[in-house]
Design a protein around this motif. Structure first.
Motif, PDB file in Angstrom:
ATOM      1  N   SER A  79      60.974 -36.634 -74.991  1.00 36.92           N
ATOM      2  CA  SER A  79      60.769 -35.193 -75.218  1.00 36.92           C
ATOM      3  C   SER A  79      59.892 -34.573 -74.130  1.00 36.92           C
ATOM      4  CB  SER A  79      60.105 -34.962 -76.578  1.00 36.92           C
ATOM      5  OG  SER A  79      60.960 -35.373 -77.596  1.00 36.92           O
ATOM      6  N   ILE A  80      58.797 -35.245 -73.808  1.00 37.39           N
ATOM      7  CA  ILE A  80      57.875 -34.696 -72.802  1.00 37.39           C
ATOM      8  C   ILE A  80      58.531 -34.710 -71.417  1.00 37.39           C
ATOM      9  CG2 ILE A  80      55.594 -35.005 -71.716  1.00 37.39           C
ATOM     10  CD1 ILE A  80      54.712 -36.287 -74.406  1.00 37.39           C
ATOM     11  N   ASP A  81      59.477 -35.608 -71.236  1.00 34.09           N
ATOM     12  CA  ASP A  81      60.182 -35.720 -69.956  1.00 34.09           C
ATOM     13  C   ASP A  81      60.959 -34.447 -69.619  1.00 34.09           C
ATOM     14  OD1 ASP A  81      60.769 -37.321 -67.727  1.00 34.09           O
ATOM     15  OD2 ASP A  81      62.757 -37.769 -68.519  1.00 34.09           O
ATOM     16  N   GLN A  82      61.253 -33.646 -70.627  1.00 31.56           N
ATOM     17  CA  GLN A  82      62.008 -32.407 -70.381  1.00 31.56           C
ATOM     18  C   GLN A  82      61.143 -31.367 -69.655  1.00 31.56           C
ATOM     19  OE1 GLN A  82      65.199 -32.700 -71.257  1.00 31.56           O
ATOM     20  NE2 GLN A  82      64.660 -34.682 -72.146  1.00 31.56           N
TER      21      GLN A  82
ATOM     22  N   GLU B 130      52.390 -29.226 -77.868  1.00 35.32           N
ATOM     23  CA  GLU B 130      53.391 -28.629 -78.771  1.00 35.32           C
ATOM     24  C   GLU B 130      54.622 -29.522 -78.892  1.00 35.32           C
ATOM     25  OE1 GLU B 130      54.224 -24.829 -77.069  1.00 35.32           O
ATOM     26  OE2 GLU B 130      52.172 -24.127 -77.348  1.00 35.32           O
ATOM     27  N   VAL B 131      55.086 -29.992 -77.749  1.00 36.01           N
ATOM     28  CA  VAL B 131      56.283 -30.850 -77.756  1.00 36.01           C
ATOM     29  C   VAL B 131      56.004 -32.130 -78.544  1.00 36.01           C
ATOM     30  CG1 VAL B 131      57.756 -32.284 -76.280  1.00 36.01           C
ATOM     31  CG2 VAL B 131      57.244 -29.942 -75.614  1.00 36.01           C
TER      32      VAL B 131
ATOM     33  N   GLY C 105      66.833 -35.312 -67.893  1.00 40.51           N
ATOM     34  CA  GLY C 105      66.141 -34.232 -67.194  1.00 40.51           C
ATOM     35  C   GLY C 105      66.907 -33.728 -65.982  1.00 40.51           C
ATOM     36  N   GLY C 106      67.970 -34.415 -65.594  1.00 37.92           N
ATOM     37  CA  GLY C 106      68.807 -33.957 -64.501  1.00 37.92           C
ATOM     38  C   GLY C 106      68.468 -34.588 -63.162  1.00 37.92           C
TER      39      GLY C 106
END
Lengths: 179, 192
Positions: A83-86, A136-137, B7-8
């Motif tokens: 999730s944090i990777d986004q 938050e994430v 993430g691309g």
């Protein structure tokens, strides 16, 4: 050293030796460029088997609609990282899950009391807003995974630590490489 | 491999250190890229250290990569990822060699072969290529000399990295390499 080299003047490299060394280098180059056919055949199987190995990981209590369940800490870490990777301009370095033992009516278990997320960030990234987004994430993901547990998961249990600053994209390279 | 992460980013662009870090946090795509990147070299090393026995080499690499996946969470980057992976494989190869038991052989195998029955190097050279000749020469080298030579000349590791893989000192590696080069030169001399 080949036979007969004792007869040559000191310091003179015999042409035969040079030829052998060149041949040896050629063989080494050839070997370096070579991929064993057997490896090509088994690589996917080897990888799949390796990935089935379980990492030792303590269980953390979660609350499903049907009752309490336990989730391996490693699973929490993996999903949190995902999730944090986004988020841009940061890369997770480590994630630590703090737990404490608790005796409930259904027995004993480890409950999540906090999360420490260590990050590598790109140089000149504004840190406070980034840390807030990470919290938050993390909270959102933890709440999804653990359910309505007590104590409740909130931003107060997510600690963000900036462990490294990189010149390049921290998702691609470490500080050492970017220098 | 040209895998796109969620993430691309292109996974192949990531450094070994980043891939190891992500693998430690459970990223399977990152671990697959590490295996794709270093697997051929690890297998190449294992086959040569185990005298060309492919099944034994496969088992050694399998065991080493399984350990890598399980323990990457504790990898702190004191050594390079490549060195660490080679150390795991080297340890597995050493264990495999120690597990080997002497096999009973037929007396006929021990009967002396007349000199003229041996294949002349020139004859064999015609039938095989240079790499095969090198493989034969490597089998004749003692274990540490063979390991040092492969890691230096084929895998381009530094003396310090080789010492780390083999659990010895750079000075010992230097000596082993010197002897390996001399021995290989003598053997390869016959293959010109």
């Amino acid at each position: 050293m080949t036979a007969g080299s004792m007869d040559r003047p000191a310091g003179e490299v015999p042409s035969d030796d040079l030829a052998v060394q060149a041949r040896l280098r050629e063989a080494a180059d050839d070997l370096r460029a070579h991929v064993d056919e057997r490896w090509v055949e088994v690589a996917n199987v080897v990888l799949s088997r390796a990935l089935t190995a379980t990492r030792p990981s303590p269980p953390v209590r979660a609350q499903a609609p049907t009752g309490p369940v336990e989730i391996a800490e490693q699973v929490l870490v993996s999903y949190l990282r995902d999730s944090i990777d986004q988020l841009d301009d940061c890369e997770v370095v480590t994630i630590g899950i703090d737990t404490r033992p608790e005796h409930g009516i259904d027995g004993r278990g480890e409950v999540c009391t906090g999360v420490l997320v260590a990050l590598a960030v790109r140089y000149q990234t504004v840190l406070i807003p980034l840390a807030d987004r990470v919290r938050e994430v993390a909270v959102s993901r933890l709440a999804q995974m653990l359910g309505p547990v007590e104590p409740a998961v909130s931003v107060s249990v997510v600690h963000v630590h900036i462990a490294d600053v990189t010149r390049g994209d921290p998702k691609l390279t470490t500080d050492e490489r970017s220098r | 491999m040209d895998v796109l992460s969620p993430g691309g980013e292109r996974v192949a662009q990531r450094s070994d250190a980043v891939l190891a870090r992500r693998s430690g946090l459970g990223d399977r795509v990152a671990f697959a890229e590490l295996v794709d990147r270093h697997g051929p070299a690890l297998y190449r090393y294992a086959v040569r250290m185990l005298d060309g026995e492919h099944h034994a080499a496969e088992d050694a690499v399998q065991e080493a990569l399984t350990k890598a996946w399980v323990h990457l969470g504790a990898f702190r980057g004191e050594s390079s990822v490549k060195t660490w992976l080679f150390r795991l494989v080297a340890n597995e190869c050493l264990s495999a060699r120690r597990r080997r038991r002497p096999r009973p052989v037929d007396d006929a195998v021990l009967t002396a072969i007349p000199d003229d029955a041996r294949a002349a190097p020139e004859t064999v050279t015609v039938a095989t290529d240079l790499r095969a000749a090198l493989d034969v020469a490597l089998v004749e080298l003692p274990w540490r000399q063979r390991a040092s030579w492969i890691l230096r000349e084929v895998e381009s590791l530094s003396y310090a990295q080789i010492a780390e893989v083999l659990g010895t000192s750079s000075t010992v590696v230097r000596g082993q390499l010197h002897r390996a080069r001399a021995n290989l030169a003598v053997t390869m001399e016959q293959w010109r």
